[in-house]
Design an enzyme around this catalytic site. Structure first.
Site, PDB file in Angstrom:
ATOM      1  N   LYS A  82       5.390  -4.608   2.604  1.00  0.00           N
ATOM      2  CA  LYS A  82       6.785  -5.056   2.629  1.00  0.00           C
ATOM      3  C   LYS A  82       7.081  -5.793   3.932  1.00  0.00           C
ATOM      4  O   LYS A  82       7.728  -6.846   3.933  1.00  0.00           O
ATOM      5  CB  LYS A  82       7.733  -3.862   2.465  1.00  0.00           C
ATOM      6  CG  LYS A  82       7.722  -3.277   1.068  1.00  0.00           C
ATOM      7  CD  LYS A  82       8.596  -2.032   1.005  1.00  0.00           C
ATOM      8  CE  LYS A  82       8.594  -1.419  -0.385  1.00  0.00           C
ATOM      9  NZ  LYS A  82       9.475  -0.238  -0.462  1.00  0.00           N
ATOM     10  N   GLY A 132       6.108   5.970   4.959  1.00  0.00           N
ATOM     11  CA  GLY A 132       5.463   4.986   5.814  1.00  0.00           C
ATOM     12  C   GLY A 132       6.530   4.087   6.396  1.00  0.00           C
ATOM     13  O   GLY A 132       7.481   3.722   5.702  1.00  0.00           O
ATOM     14  N   ALA A 147       9.889   0.214   5.099  1.00  0.00           N
ATOM     15  CA  ALA A 147       9.507   1.605   4.873  1.00  0.00           C
ATOM     16  C   ALA A 147       9.287   1.850   3.394  1.00  0.00           C
ATOM     17  O   ALA A 147       9.787   1.106   2.544  1.00  0.00           O
ATOM     18  CB  ALA A 147      10.584   2.549   5.408  1.00  0.00           C
ATOM     19  N   ASP A 148       8.545   2.887   3.094  1.00  0.00           N
ATOM     20  CA  ASP A 148       8.372   3.323   1.715  1.00  0.00           C
ATOM     21  C   ASP A 148       8.139   4.827   1.702  1.00  0.00           C
ATOM     22  O   ASP A 148       7.448   5.357   2.575  1.00  0.00           O
ATOM     23  CB  ASP A 148       7.206   2.610   1.039  1.00  0.00           C
ATOM     24  CG  ASP A 148       7.308   2.733  -0.468  1.00  0.00           C
ATOM     25  OD1 ASP A 148       8.023   1.914  -1.067  1.00  0.00           O
ATOM     26  OD2 ASP A 148       6.707   3.666  -1.040  1.00  0.00           O
ATOM     27  N   THR A 149       8.741   5.487   0.718  1.00  0.00           N
ATOM     28  CA  THR A 149       8.646   6.942   0.607  1.00  0.00           C
ATOM     29  C   THR A 149       7.933   7.311  -0.683  1.00  0.00           C
ATOM     30  O   THR A 149       8.235   6.768  -1.746  1.00  0.00           O
ATOM     31  CB  THR A 149      10.052   7.572   0.635  1.00  0.00           C
ATOM     32  OG1 THR A 149      10.677   7.213   1.875  1.00  0.00           O
ATOM     33  CG2 THR A 149       9.983   9.090   0.538  1.00  0.00           C
TER      34      THR A 149
END
Length: 192
Positions: A55, A108, A71-73
């Site tokens: 991203k 992340g 960010a990524d969850t």
């Protein structure tokens, strides 16, 4: 010398709210449109890291002079990923799986600046109480599960389902603040 523009590569209102808690207001919000399909045999923490980096890279390519935060969850029960539920039936299945169990949340976070990308993955462990069928049905009817990894949002009604957290609460919501502030500082960007 003026501070570079900060671009948040996320459409998540929760991430905007979390950043505001530490005095950070992005100059621009530009969600990245990437394929979030897990790779074969990709572990949950590696997926969270790869998606956050991807991203950041995608948006940095369009805004090379900016500092880009992404960010990524990812929610996982063992190695099983619980992504964003596609529909109510899948949300019910996810909540039944999480009921009375421990699971892990990996977030992340990546910062792209000056052609470099720095990233971190933060792990938190969450324990949920045993959920009744009525509790699951009411939660799914609320619609709060939509667009959330694991089909729940700890910052809302599902917070009443959580009996224990080990790790960063903001990371579970979607953005580990300590790591985010440090990554931004490492890229030369500080809140005013």
């Amino acid at each position: 010398m003026s501070r570079p523009e900060l671009v948040l590569a996320s459409a998540s209102p929760r991430r905007v709210e979390l950043l505001a808690l530490v005095g950070i207001v992005p100059d621009r919000i530009e969600p990245a449109d990437i394929d979030e399909t897990p790779l074969k045999d990709e572990t949950p923490p590696r997926l969270a890291a790869r998606l956050a980096r991807s991203k950041a890279e995608a948006v940095a390519a369009r805004a090379p002079d900016s500092v880009v935060l992404a960010a990524d969850t990812v929610v996982a029960v063992g190695r099983r990923l619980l992504e964003k539920a596609a529909d109510e039936a899948e949300a019910v299945r996810f909540l039944k799986l999480l009921s009375g169990r421990n699971h892990r949340v990996f977030t992340g976070v990546a910062v792209a600046a000056g052609g470099a990308i720095r990233h971190r993955v933060v792990e938190a462990r969450v324990s949920m109480k045993v959920l009744s069928g009525d509790e699951i049905a009411a939660y799914v009817r609320s619609g709060e599960w939509r667009g959330k990894a694991g089909a729940y949002g700890i910052q809302g009604r599902a917070g009443a389902f959580v009996t224990r957290i080990v790790g960063s609460y903001p990371a579970i919501v979607g953005l580990p603040l300590h790591e985010t502030v440090n990554l931004l500082a490492g890229a030369g960007w500080r809140a005013e």
